[in-house]
Design an enzyme around this catalytic site. Structure first.
Site: not given
Ligand code: 3PY
Ligand code: MG
Length: 254
Positions: A48, A73, A87, A152, A178
């Protein structure tokens, strides 16, 4: 010389409690600054925040000597992207939106060299091997990768047992934003129905012997999750801290 020891993986596998910070500023200057504060870990967010491979690499470079281990991430769990991040020297990855045991198995393979996995072999000229100076990297790299998978969505929750029992998964990490949207409570991760699912998930993940992670900036809920066994809690982000500080400063002179 073997691959560098991954202290985050070691701490999580010992069941230790850790708290960390999301790095969402997408730049190496603030990442370096955060590296001096003493968080248990830092998470460079490529999902994000507007990071690309080079901005992620620059943050890994400035954080190389930080006492805080660094995880990344990516925006999605794609095999080729995972290979590029490994890598480049990332050893801990958090993969968003994992929804099945089969996906978890594929992701485990993506972080391992053959014959156990499918990671392409070619780090000899990459940052992961300090550009070829870590001579025993290929034989030792797999053991130092920390693979964290995010649940999520309702589909992910339904597959929790399959995901958390997959050999090679170090941590299952709940994403409340999410998850709450998928459950029909967009923007309300504190809905009682959502909190109940998260609490149950934390207990079940720990029962599988895996580390349980969650993003939770509300301290009351974060502490409750910790008491239930969550041992990787993201307690804030650099962006939110900056915004909060700026608002407070402005308000103080209103
Ligand atoms: C969420 O809360 O959806 C996440 O991915 C944590 O950042
Ligand atoms: Mg999320």
């Amino acid at each position: 010389m073997p691959a560098p020891e991954n202290s985050l993986k070691a701490r999580l596998s010992n069941g230790e409690n850790t708290t960390g910070l999301w790095l969402s500023m997408a730049n190496s200057y603030t990442a370096e600054l955060a590296g001096y504060i003493g968080f248990d870990w830092l998470m460079i967010d490529g999902e994000h925040a507007p990071n690309d491979l080079r901005t992620i690499m620059e943050q890994l470079q400035v954080l190389r000597n930080s006492a805080s281990p660094v995880a990344v991430r990516p925006p999605i769990g794609e095999v080729y992207l995972i290979k590029q991040l490994l890598d480049m020297g990332a050893q801990s990855l958090l993969i968003p939106m994992v929804e099945s045991g089969a996906q978890a198995e594929m992701l485990v393979k993506a972080v391992r060299y053959p014959p156990r996995g499918i990671r392409g072999v070619g780090a000899g000229s990459a940052r992961a091997t300090s550009f070829g100076t870590i001579d025993n990297y290929t034989a030792t790299a797999d053991d130092q990768i920390c693979l964290m998978l995010q649940i999520e969505t309702r589909a992910g929750v339904a597959s929790l047992d399959a995901i958390a029992s997959t050999e090679g998964v170090d941590c299952v990490f709940i994403g409340p934003s999410d998850l709450s949207a998928d459950m029909g409570y967009p923007g309300n991760p504190y809905a009682p129905e959502v909190l109940a699912v998260i609490e149950d998930a934390i207990k079940r993940i720990r029962a599988h012997g895996k580390a349980a992670g969650v993003f939770m900036t509300d301290q009351t809920h974060a502490k409750r999750f910790r008491d239930l066994g969550a041992n990787m809690i993201a307690i804030g982000s650099d962006v939110a801290v900056l915004v909060g500080g700026l608002k407070a400063l402005k308000q103080a002179y209103a």
